[in-house]
Each structure stands twice: as C-alpha cells, then as structure tokens.
Design an enzyme around this catalytic site. Structure first.
Site, PDB file in Angstrom:
ATOM      1  N   HIS A 145       0.828  -1.203   0.000  1.00 50.63           N
ATOM      2  CA  HIS A 145       0.000   0.000   0.000  1.00 50.63           C
ATOM      3  C   HIS A 145       0.865   1.255   0.000  1.00 50.63           C
ATOM      4  O   HIS A 145       0.447   2.300  -0.498  1.00 50.63           O
ATOM      5  CB  HIS A 145      -0.932   0.019   1.217  1.00 50.63           C
ATOM      6  CG  HIS A 145      -1.990  -1.022   1.156  1.00 50.63           C
ATOM      7  ND1 HIS A 145      -1.776  -2.315   1.555  1.00 50.63           N
ATOM      8  CD2 HIS A 145      -3.268  -0.970   0.711  1.00 50.63           C
ATOM      9  CE1 HIS A 145      -2.874  -3.019   1.373  1.00 50.63           C
ATOM     10  NE2 HIS A 145      -3.796  -2.233   0.855  1.00 50.63           N
ATOM     11  N   ASP A 152      -4.661  -4.829  -8.325  1.00 48.30           N
ATOM     12  CA  ASP A 152      -4.873  -4.389  -6.959  1.00 48.30           C
ATOM     13  C   ASP A 152      -5.227  -2.902  -7.038  1.00 48.30           C
ATOM     14  O   ASP A 152      -5.194  -2.291  -8.115  1.00 48.30           O
ATOM     15  CB  ASP A 152      -3.610  -4.621  -6.129  1.00 48.30           C
ATOM     16  CG  ASP A 152      -3.904  -4.762  -4.639  1.00 48.30           C
ATOM     17  OD1 ASP A 152      -5.016  -4.411  -4.206  1.00 48.30           O
ATOM     18  OD2 ASP A 152      -3.010  -5.215  -3.898  1.00 48.30           O
TER      19      ASP A 152
END
Length: 580
Positions: A286, A358
C-alpha cells in the site's frame, strides 16, 4: 442529474439481450435507449476473435461496443455514499473530485462502468490506507445500495426493472476475506481468518464455510469477492499475516481451492490474490513496492502452487500484485508487467478468466498519472482497473490511448470479452433472500471451522482451573466479552480478578501487550507473539470472531481439545503440544 453527460449508446444490457438472445421479461428491453446516436469512434473490431479464440457470445458483444463502452467496462472504481442515488453533501463532494459526478449511480451511467467495489475498513485493517470512504452501514443498506447500482447499470428506470432482470449484471465486489479484512462485519456470518482455516487443515470445512459466506454475499447483491488470499506466508508480515492460510505451499493450495469452490458454488466469483505472491516480503504494497528476491525455482515451488490451485478450481478472477518480481521482470511492478501477467499467468498457468489490478490508488501504482497507469496495466494483461485514484483521468487516458493506437483495440476487446464472459457466468442466478443472513446452518459451518483451528503449543491438554479471569490487550473489550459470555454459558465461573487468568492478544500487539500474570495466553491473530510469552499454556485461535471465542471457551473448560496445528513456524514452539 448534476454533472451527468448524455449517454449516446444502446445500454450494455440491451446489447446482451440482442446478441445473446436472453429474455428478461421486460417489454422493450432490447430496444435502443433514447440517446442512440453512435459515437464517431464506435467502429467494431474487424475480427472479434483475433485474440479471444472462437467467436463466443461475449466476444461478439464486445466487438459491437463503442470506444466509450469498451473503456467503461474495464473500470471498477469505488464511489462515496451508502446509497446509489441519495448521498450526503460530503459524499457528493467526494464523487465530484473523484469522477465529476454526485452519486454512485451517476458514475455508473456517465462512464459505462463494468463494476464498482464497496469499500470500508475497521481499526485493525492493514488495507485501511486506500479505503477513503465506506459504503457499508448495515445489511439492509448494502442490499438497497447494490440494488440501486444494478438499476443504474441496467439503463432502465427503477420502476420498470423486472424481478430477475440483470441479464448482464454490474460487477459489485468487496474485500470480504474475513479476519482483519472484513468489509461487512455486522448482521452476517463471520468466518474465522484464512490462517485459522490453515491451522484446521480441513479443506472440506473451509469449502462449507465459504459456501455459507458466499450465499450471504449473494443475498446482499455482492457478486465478486476479492478473496481468497493465495499468498504463502514465508516471512512475518503485518500486511498479509493471518490473511494467509500459512507457510506450506501445498497445504495453502488445498485451502485456496476449497475457498474458491465454496464461494463460486454459491454464485459469487472468487478472486485469488496477490499474484504471483505477496507472502515472501514484509513490505506493505500500500505504501511501497515490495521486491520479491527469490529465484524462479523458489517462486515456482513456494508461491505459485496456491494460484494454480485456485485457477484449477475455476476462480473467476486473479488479482495482480504491486510486486517487483525480480526473477521474472526485475524493476517492473507485476501490475505493469506483461512477462508476469501474460507470459506467466496466461501462458504458463493457463488462466483464462479476468485479471484485476490491486487498488490503483496504492502508492506503487501512482508512479505515473492515472490514465497512463491504466493503459500500462491493460497492455500488460489486466482486464479490470480497480480503484483508480481519479475516474475521469483514468477513463480519458484509456480512451485517448485507444484512439491513438497506444492501447490496441484488440487488447481492449480481449479484456472486455473476459469481463463480459464473467458477467455472463453470473447472470440469471436467483438472489437468495435476506433471511439467509446469519442462518443457523451458516454459523454452524463457521463454528466447526473455528473449532478445528484452535491450537495449543504449550502446556498439557487439561481443563483450566476455575474460577477464570479474562483479560485482554487494549481495545479488545468486545472480544473479551464474547469469551466471558461463552465461558459462562458453558458453566464456567468467571470473576473480575483472582481466578486463573486467560489473556487475549491480537493484531498489532507486541511484547508490551503480554501479561506476566497470565496462566494462559491466547493469540487471536498471527501466533508469532506467543514465542515471547512466559505463560505455561499457549493457545492460538487466529481469529477474534464470535465462533472462535465460542470454540476457545470449549477448549478452556475441557469440553474439547485443541485439534489445530501451527500453520507457520513460531520460534522453537512445536506445531502442537497436544499430540493431535
């Protein structure tokens, strides 16, 4: 509606009716919408089978779509708001910034979206950094939201949408992994984490539990689950952790296959992630781009087997990871790597379904502007762009690349064909009634899996002496209460102090959260912290769900033994101390 452009096309649902010959029971459903002037750039591909094999209905449909519809079908953003059409001023402002519209419905209509992801996060969720809003308040609200989203995608007014319509449904997905990543956590059956299932080692129980969970997602109108995680946990990782089934590739593969079969047996498309494997790095994708340094032989043996098992089980989607796979394409994130997604995933593993990125709002995907990133991702082999940081810029970038040839039309038609094929697989399934939520049989499946997972790694398998005092690390009062209630229901005397102390620790806890006075320490997430505990009895549940606390209570009071085995290595602790 504010900010919405006229939609110069026949709706996707209408195209499906015409091309596939599907009957919805709605008079005139196959006719053109009021605005049917074709786009000047809407010419079909000359050969719809050029990259997709035989001319399937989905391929024929994709070949008829305008440039605008093709681009829209590969987008799966998030939107602000708990309703498709009625949103707060704050949500409208968020949607304006994200996509130049006020509501989720307007976003679907303006951009001809292929799907939408429902987002939201909890305090212990390591994926919370890319979840800027929540679409989830309660189950009734979620069902109303998904119904409204499908109505927007159908192109039909809500009042005329017939029961059973949705011949080509909008993809509505969410990250319902269970454990620390659980978007819908109230009013539904909560399964134990993936690592708990790995400790149980019972694929049959995993499949049954995931079939129950899939049935409930379907009842809520969710037709895509971004689960299961297929990452083999080779290192201690806070971002993957208990989201993984464990460290053994073969055992993880069995669990992944079982979860896929359970979900898809309930009519919900499963997604194996994060290809080709996020478990051998502790770096959180992330925020940074993890580098996978193992050689190709190690990748083949230690990372790929669960993905192969998920593919063999028929998974509808594979999620590409923001991962630098040095043995395949060094220096390039898998998201943007044709060698990883087309040569390896398609060519070597034979995956024919939808490849979804993603979240494109994660840091490693934002190394270039949103439009350029989306073009690079599709050219690499992705078929769906998930959570773009700006929908307008992403849409415009894809459309511009399609028109200038930097995104070949054949590649985009191929991607859309896969998306439409998945939608076709999902079409026509009856939506279960809301009464299935939290059904007794579903809880029983979750409870059986949770009970099979309880692992004891220190101490004799004997009954904990009464009375019992339950303590917990900070912020775990709800779970402590669940355990106390379960113990008392089983006839155990629980006191505030002075009894045999059972201490609970969970996600994110460290050595300072352990209790020196505890006779029993219980790890409710990854079990690594148990190696630092001096308690004479050590147990792992890998989960803080109600089912897991109920199963733990049965072990503590001697009704059952702990049958699980550690699915990862924890210092010098044995896999189990009970001889199971």
């Amino acid at each position: 509606m504010a900010g919405v452009l006229p939609s110069p096309r026949v709706t996707i649902a209408a195209f499906l009716l015409a091309v596939l010959g599907v009957t919805s029971g709605c008079a005139g459903a196959g006719s053109a919408s009021p605005n049917t002037t074709p786009s000047s750039s809407s010419g079909p591909s000359t050969d719809p089978t050029a990259t997709t094999g035989p001319a399937t209905p989905a391929a024929r449909l994709a070949a008829t779509l305008s440039d605008e519809d093709l681009v829209g079908q590969v987008l799966m953003p998030y939107a602000y708001g708990g309703s498709a059409t009625e949103v707060s001023a704050g949500s409208a402002a968020g949607n304006q910034q994200l996509a130049g519209v006020d509501s989720p419905a307007e976003m679907i209509e303006r951009y001809r979206l292929g799907g939408l992801i429902l987002v939201g996060f909890s305090a212990d969720d390591p994926t919370g950094s890319n979840q800027p809003t929540t679409n989830v308040d309660d189950t009734a609200q979620v069902r109303a939201l998904t119904t409204g989203l499908q109505q927007a995608a159908s192109g039909l007014p809500a009042a005329t949408l017939p029961a059973g319509a949705g011949d080509l449904p909008l993809l509505i997905g969410t990250d319902q992994e269970f454990g620390i990543v659980t978007r819908i956590d109230q009013g539904v059956t909560i399964l134990p984490s993936a690592m708990a299932a790995g400790a149980a080692g019972r694929p049959d129980l995993t499949e049954a539990a995931w079939r129950a969970a899939g049935t409930e997602l379907a009842a809520l109108g969710v037709n895509v689950d971004f689960a299961p995680v297929a990452d083999v946990l080779g290192v201690s990782s806070t971002v993957i952790g208990s989201r993984s089934y464990g460290a053994d590739p073969a055992l993880t593969a069995q669990q992944v296959g079982a979860a896929v079969r359970g979900l898809q047996g309930a009519g919900v498309a499963a997604t194996v992630k994060h290809f080709p494997g996020h478990g051998h790095t502790a770096v959180d994708s992330h925020g940074d781009l993890p580098v996978l340094e193992q050689d190709r032989a190690a990748l083949d043996t230690a990372d790929l087997p669960p993905f192969a098992a998920g593919i063999d089980a028929g998974a509808g989607l594979v999620m590409s990871g923001h991962l630098d796979v040095t043995s395949v394409d060094p220096g390039v994130a898998a998201t943007f790597s044709r060698k990883v997604l087309t040569d390896l995933l398609r060519g070597e593993l034979g995956f024919e379904g939808v490849v979804v990125t993603d979240g494109m709002n994660m840091a490693p995907a934002q190394v270039m502007p949103p439009g350029a990133a989306a073009v690079a991702a599709v050219n690499a082999g992705n078929d769906l762009i998930l959570m773009p940081p700006n929908v307008t810029a992403t849409y415009d970038g894809l459309l511009g690349a399609l028109r200038d040839g930097s995104l070949p039309r054949e590649r985009l038609v191929q991607a859309v064909t896969r998306v439409l094929t998945l939608k076709q697989r999902l079409a026509g399934a009856a939506t279960p009634p809301m009464s299935v939520l939290g059904a007794a049989g579903h809880y029983a499946a979750a409870r059986e899996l949770a009970a099979a997972a309880i692992t004891q790694v220190r101490g004799a398998c004997t009954v904990v002496g009464q009375p019992v005092t339950v303590t917990a690390s900070a912020g775990r009062d709800r779970t402590r209460t669940l355990l106390i209630e379960s113990l008392r229901a089983g006839g155990v005397e629980v006191v505030d102090r002075g009894g045999t102390t059972v201490h609970l620790v969970g996600y994110g806890d460290g050595a300072s959260d352990l209790s020196a006075a505890a006779a029993v320490t219980v790890a409710m997430d990854t079990p690594y912290l148990l190696a630092q505990s001096r308690s004479p009895v050590l147990l792992a549940t890998y989960s803080s769900s109600a089912a897991s606390m109920s199963a733990l209570a049965d072990v503590l009071r001697g009704k059952t033994k702990a049958p699980g085995r550690l699915p990862v290595s924890v210092g010098d602790l044995p896999p189990t101390s009970c001889g199971q």
